[in-house]
Design a protein around this motif. Structure first.
Motif, PDB file in Angstrom:
ATOM      1  N   ARG A  68       6.109  12.012   8.385  1.00 54.30           N
ATOM      2  CA  ARG A  68       4.659  11.861   8.264  1.00 54.30           C
ATOM      3  C   ARG A  68       4.291  10.525   7.629  1.00 54.30           C
ATOM      4  NH1 ARG A  68       0.548  12.584   4.554  1.00 54.30           N
ATOM      5  NH2 ARG A  68       2.118  12.782   2.923  1.00 54.30           N
ATOM      6  N   ASP A  69       5.038  10.130   6.604  1.00 56.09           N
ATOM      7  CA  ASP A  69       4.715   8.873   5.926  1.00 56.09           C
ATOM      8  C   ASP A  69       4.969   7.675   6.833  1.00 56.09           C
ATOM      9  OD1 ASP A  69       3.899  10.061   3.550  1.00 56.09           O
ATOM     10  OD2 ASP A  69       5.949  10.174   2.797  1.00 56.09           O
ATOM     11  N   GLY A  70       6.008   7.765   7.646  1.00 57.13           N
ATOM     12  CA  GLY A  70       6.267   6.685   8.591  1.00 57.13           C
ATOM     13  C   GLY A  70       5.137   6.536   9.593  1.00 57.13           C
ATOM     14  N   ARG A  71       4.642   7.664  10.108  1.00 58.86           N
ATOM     15  CA  ARG A  71       3.532   7.615  11.065  1.00 58.86           C
ATOM     16  C   ARG A  71       2.259   7.107  10.391  1.00 58.86           C
ATOM     17  NH1 ARG A  71       5.985  12.588  12.284  1.00 58.86           N
ATOM     18  NH2 ARG A  71       4.349  13.770  11.207  1.00 58.86           N
ATOM     19  N   ARG A  72       2.028   7.525   9.165  1.00 58.46           N
ATOM     20  CA  ARG A  72       0.826   7.078   8.465  1.00 58.46           C
ATOM     21  C   ARG A  72       0.878   5.574   8.196  1.00 58.46           C
ATOM     22  NH1 ARG A  72      -3.183   9.859   5.548  1.00 58.46           N
ATOM     23  NH2 ARG A  72      -2.116  11.797   6.045  1.00 58.46           N
ATOM     24  N   MET A  73       2.066   5.067   7.885  1.00 61.54           N
ATOM     25  CA  MET A  73       2.184   3.632   7.635  1.00 61.54           C
ATOM     26  C   MET A  73       1.973   2.830   8.919  1.00 61.54           C
ATOM     27  SD  MET A  73       2.352   1.446   5.271  1.00 61.54           S
ATOM     28  CE  MET A  73       2.594   2.653   3.970  1.00 61.54           C
ATOM     29  N   LEU A  74       2.280   3.412  10.081  1.00 65.69           N
ATOM     30  CA  LEU A  74       1.955   2.741  11.345  1.00 65.69           C
ATOM     31  C   LEU A  74       0.446   2.612  11.515  1.00 65.69           C
ATOM     32  CD1 LEU A  74       4.467   4.217  13.967  1.00 65.69           C
ATOM     33  CD2 LEU A  74       4.534   1.991  12.833  1.00 65.69           C
ATOM     34  N   ILE A  75      -0.293   3.633  11.070  1.00 69.43           N
ATOM     35  CA  ILE A  75      -1.757   3.558  11.118  1.00 69.43           C
ATOM     36  C   ILE A  75      -2.242   2.448  10.191  1.00 69.43           C
ATOM     37  CG2 ILE A  75      -3.898   4.813  10.664  1.00 69.43           C
ATOM     38  CD1 ILE A  75      -2.434   7.389  11.355  1.00 69.43           C
ATOM     39  N   VAL A  76      -1.614   2.348   9.010  1.00 73.41           N
ATOM     40  CA  VAL A  76      -1.967   1.270   8.076  1.00 73.41           C
ATOM     41  C   VAL A  76      -1.763  -0.088   8.736  1.00 73.41           C
ATOM     42  CG1 VAL A  76      -1.325   0.148   5.904  1.00 73.41           C
ATOM     43  CG2 VAL A  76      -1.489   2.644   6.019  1.00 73.41           C
ATOM     44  N   THR A  77      -0.616  -0.251   9.384  1.00 73.56           N
ATOM     45  CA  THR A  77      -0.313  -1.514  10.059  1.00 73.56           C
ATOM     46  C   THR A  77      -1.321  -1.810  11.157  1.00 73.56           C
ATOM     47  OG1 THR A  77       2.054  -1.244   9.596  1.00 73.56           O
ATOM     48  CG2 THR A  77       1.452  -2.737  11.389  1.00 73.56           C
ATOM     49  N   PHE A  78      -1.657  -0.798  11.946  1.00 76.54           N
ATOM     50  CA  PHE A  78      -2.610  -0.966  13.046  1.00 76.54           C
ATOM     51  C   PHE A  78      -3.987  -1.388  12.528  1.00 76.54           C
ATOM     52  CE2 PHE A  78      -5.894   1.173  15.686  1.00 76.54           C
ATOM     53  CZ  PHE A  78      -5.752   0.409  16.841  1.00 76.54           C
ATOM     54  N   VAL A  79      -4.476  -0.686  11.503  1.00 78.04           N
ATOM     55  CA  VAL A  79      -5.803  -0.991  10.957  1.00 78.04           C
ATOM     56  C   VAL A  79      -5.811  -2.376  10.318  1.00 78.04           C
ATOM     57  CG1 VAL A  79      -7.496  -0.297   9.215  1.00 78.04           C
ATOM     58  CG2 VAL A  79      -6.380   1.436  10.625  1.00 78.04           C
ATOM     59  N   ASP A  80      -4.752  -2.688   9.582  1.00 77.36           N
ATOM     60  CA  ASP A  80      -4.639  -4.007   8.957  1.00 77.36           C
ATOM     61  C   ASP A  80      -4.731  -5.115   9.999  1.00 77.36           C
ATOM     62  OD1 ASP A  80      -3.651  -6.407   7.810  1.00 77.36           O
ATOM     63  OD2 ASP A  80      -2.459  -5.313   6.368  1.00 77.36           O
ATOM     64  N   ARG A  81      -4.006  -4.947  11.119  1.00 79.70           N
ATOM     65  CA  ARG A  81      -3.982  -5.996  12.133  1.00 79.70           C
ATOM     66  C   ARG A  81      -5.288  -6.088  12.919  1.00 79.70           C
ATOM     67  NH1 ARG A  81      -0.571  -7.193   9.300  1.00 79.70           N
ATOM     68  NH2 ARG A  81       1.407  -8.197   9.761  1.00 79.70           N
ATOM     69  N   ILE A  82      -6.051  -5.004  12.992  1.00 83.67           N
ATOM     70  CA  ILE A  82      -7.388  -5.112  13.594  1.00 83.67           C
ATOM     71  C   ILE A  82      -8.215  -6.106  12.790  1.00 83.67           C
ATOM     72  CG2 ILE A  82      -9.562  -3.906  13.982  1.00 83.67           C
ATOM     73  CD1 ILE A  82      -8.015  -1.439  14.742  1.00 83.67           C
ATOM     74  N   GLY A  83      -8.178  -5.966  11.461  1.00 80.09           N
ATOM     75  CA  GLY A  83      -8.904  -6.907  10.622  1.00 80.09           C
ATOM     76  C   GLY A  83      -8.387  -8.327  10.768  1.00 80.09           C
ATOM     77  N   SER A  84      -7.072  -8.474  10.861  1.00 79.08           N
ATOM     78  CA  SER A  84      -6.499  -9.809  11.046  1.00 79.08           C
ATOM     79  C   SER A  84      -6.935 -10.415  12.373  1.00 79.08           C
ATOM     80  CB  SER A  84      -4.971  -9.726  10.975  1.00 79.08           C
ATOM     81  OG  SER A  84      -4.548  -9.245   9.714  1.00 79.08           O
ATOM     82  N   GLY A  85      -7.047  -9.579  13.395  1.00 79.47           N
ATOM     83  CA  GLY A  85      -7.526 -10.071  14.686  1.00 79.47           C
ATOM     84  C   GLY A  85      -8.974 -10.515  14.628  1.00 79.47           C
ATOM     85  N   LEU A  86      -9.793  -9.774  13.865  1.00 81.98           N
ATOM     86  CA  LEU A  86     -11.199 -10.158  13.697  1.00 81.98           C
ATOM     87  C   LEU A  86     -11.316 -11.520  13.011  1.00 81.98           C
ATOM     88  CD1 LEU A  86     -12.749  -6.795  12.455  1.00 81.98           C
ATOM     89  CD2 LEU A  86     -13.080  -7.833  14.703  1.00 81.98           C
ATOM     90  N   TRP A  87     -10.557 -11.711  11.934  1.00 80.17           N
ATOM     91  CA  TRP A  87     -10.685 -12.911  11.125  1.00 80.17           C
ATOM     92  C   TRP A  87      -9.912 -14.090  11.719  1.00 80.17           C
ATOM     93  CZ3 TRP A  87     -13.538 -15.537   8.220  1.00 80.17           C
ATOM     94  CH2 TRP A  87     -13.065 -16.505   7.348  1.00 80.17           C
ATOM     95  N   GLY A  88      -8.707 -13.810  12.240  1.00 78.35           N
ATOM     96  CA  GLY A  88      -7.890 -14.893  12.763  1.00 78.35           C
ATOM     97  C   GLY A  88      -8.570 -15.645  13.895  1.00 78.35           C
ATOM     98  N   ALA A  89      -9.343 -14.934  14.683  1.00 77.08           N
ATOM     99  CA  ALA A  89     -10.011 -15.573  15.823  1.00 77.08           C
ATOM    100  C   ALA A  89     -11.256 -16.351  15.416  1.00 77.08           C
ATOM    101  CB  ALA A  89     -10.381 -14.512  16.860  1.00 77.08           C
TER     102      ALA A  89
END
Length: 460
Positions: free
Chosen positions: A18-39
């Motif tokens: 469960r923790d591994g799957r939850r950390m994938l969600i963390v990574t996904f959400v984090d990178r959405i923000g990085s995509g917003l700002w990086g561009a």
């Protein structure tokens, strides 16, 4: 018993529970923000903050250089405190730094805030990797493949949202995209709050350390306070045998990567092999539009190709780093991918536009294969070479490779562009040679395990 659903089957395939799957969600959400700002970062500093091109260069360059300290600092702290609260704290610091950018247009204040954000970004990357390493255990490379897939999908979603929002092109839109970046860090912290603390070999070792032996003064004081009861004198003759000398004991010292010459050399070689990042972000777009006859519209399609290939093939590529021995062997196909990519870019200046397009697609594919191979190999070897009781410190030092590459990589790639086709041939050959050097550096014992010498201190 009911038939397992596709969602259940996917959950079973992801290591870490469960923790591994939850950390994938963390990574996904984090990178959405990085995509917003990086561009939109450059556009924000230009139109919202009113900085000149030279000031933006100073801002990004200096803050990026300061951020190099983030990985070793985060890794060092992770060996001494609980990882989950540390990661949550770093995410909240990143959110605060992003929001603080909205409050000023002064270059000095922006530099201070951006430097804090850069430290947090680099530290969060290492801490997330360390969490995955601890929670996934022996399946860490397979987990890394899922993590990179989540990263790329998150980047794509963030980039698409930014592209859609920028059709308006007002200063307000730039500010809202920056707020979205900050909110992604807050959401990441909240998801991390629901994760459990992973086991840590360094903290277990510290808690199970034997108590310090009593000093001579303490022992004598104890004897004076509690004298031993007298015993009758022995009638047997005194023994002439001498007491055996006390055995020499060895205790394990806290390993430090800064004294591990092989790990430092390995990290230095990694800084070179991470150049594929600068090739895609700087080299490939500039080369395509300045040195080839291909239509400019191909450039964004090459970046889309990179993203799609990583999403589709990163998980299958996990087999190339299943064990330290397999990861070391995979350095040879990695060298081949670098050679093909460099040669294809060199050849893209010859012939008609269709030939340039074909060679650029080949180069993009080759460097994407190199990216996926190196990500898998690097994840496994960086952990396998680190002592379990100092994984945080070692992975923090390894994180310097990416941080240094982000600062020096664009210079190396633009130098290759300036040298022309021979520059790309030289870059590809140099990267392949570095793969060979790393293969020699990371030797194993022949049983699939890396030879990591233990660090001991003798006590007499």
């Amino acid at each position: 018993m009911g038939k397992p659903t596709r969602r259940t089957a996917l959950s079973d395939r992801i290591p870490g529970g469960r923790d591994g799957r939850r950390m994938l969600i963390v990574t996904f959400v984090d990178r959405i923000g990085s995509g917003l700002w990086g561009a939109t970062a450059t556009l924000y500093f230009t139109f919202a903050a009113g900085l000149s091109t030279a000031e933006i260069g100073v801002l990004l360059g200096v803050s990026g250089a300061i951020g190099i300290a983030g990985p070793p600092l985060g890794g060092l702290l992770a060996d001494r405190v609980r990882l989950r609260p540390l990661l949550i704290t770093v995410q909240l610091v990143r959110a605060a730094a992003s929001l603080a950018l909205l409050t000023t247009t002064d270059l000095r204040l922006l530099l201070a805030v951006a430097s804090v954000g850069s430290l947090g970004d680099r530290a969060a990357s290492v801490l997330t990797k360390l969490y995955a390493t601890r929670v996934a255990g022996p399946e860490r490379v397979r987990y890394q493949a899922f993590s990179r897939t989540a990263m790329n999908v998150g980047w794509a979603v963030g980039g698409l949202v930014a592209a859609a929002a920028l059709t308006d092109g007002t200063v307000t839109v730039y500010r809202w995209l920056l707020i979205g970046d900050a909110l992604s860090f807050v959401a990441s912290a909240l998801f991390t709050l629901g994760c459990a603390e992973p086991p840590s070999a360094s903290r277990i070792a510290a808690q199970s350390a034997p108590p310090e032996p009593a000093s001579a003064e303490t022992a004598s004081a104890s004897a004076a306070a509690h004298p031993a009861s007298p015993e009758p004198a022995s009638t047997e003759p005194a023994s002439t045998e001498t007491a055996p000398a006390p055995e020499k004991t060895t205790t394990t010292a806290a390993p430090t990567p800064w004294r591990d010459r092989r790990y430092l050399a390995y990290t230095a070689s990694e800084a070179v092999l991470f150049l594929d990042d600068s090739v895609f972000k700087v080299g490939l777009p500039l080369w395509a539009v300045t040195a080839t006859s291909t239509p400019h519209q191909l450039v964004p399609l090459l970046l889309v190709l990179n993203n799609l290939l990583v999403v589709v093939f990163q998980v299958p590529f996990a087999r190339f780093g299943a064990t330290p021995h397999t990861a070391r062997t995979s350095l040879w196909p990695l060298a081949g991918a670098f050679l093909v990519g460099g040669a294809a870019l060199a050849a893209s200046t010859v012939g008609a536009p269709w030939f340039a397009a074909v060679t650029l697609v080949l180069a993009a594919t080759a460097f994407t294969v190199a990216e996926m191979l190196h990500a898998t190999v690097s994840w496994e070897l960086s952990v396998a070479l680190a002592p379990p009781t100092a994984q945080g410190a070692y992975l923090g030092v390894h994180g310097l490779a990416q941080a240094v590459q982000r600062s020096a990589g664009p210079l190396a790639v633009t130098a290759a562009i300036a040298a022309g086709p021979l520059g790309w041939l030289g870059l590809g050959t140099g990267l392949a040679a570095m793969c060979g050097a790393q293969h020699r550096l990371v030797r194993d014992r022949g049983d699939g395990a890396l030879s990591v010498a233990p660090v001991t201190v003798s006590e007499h």
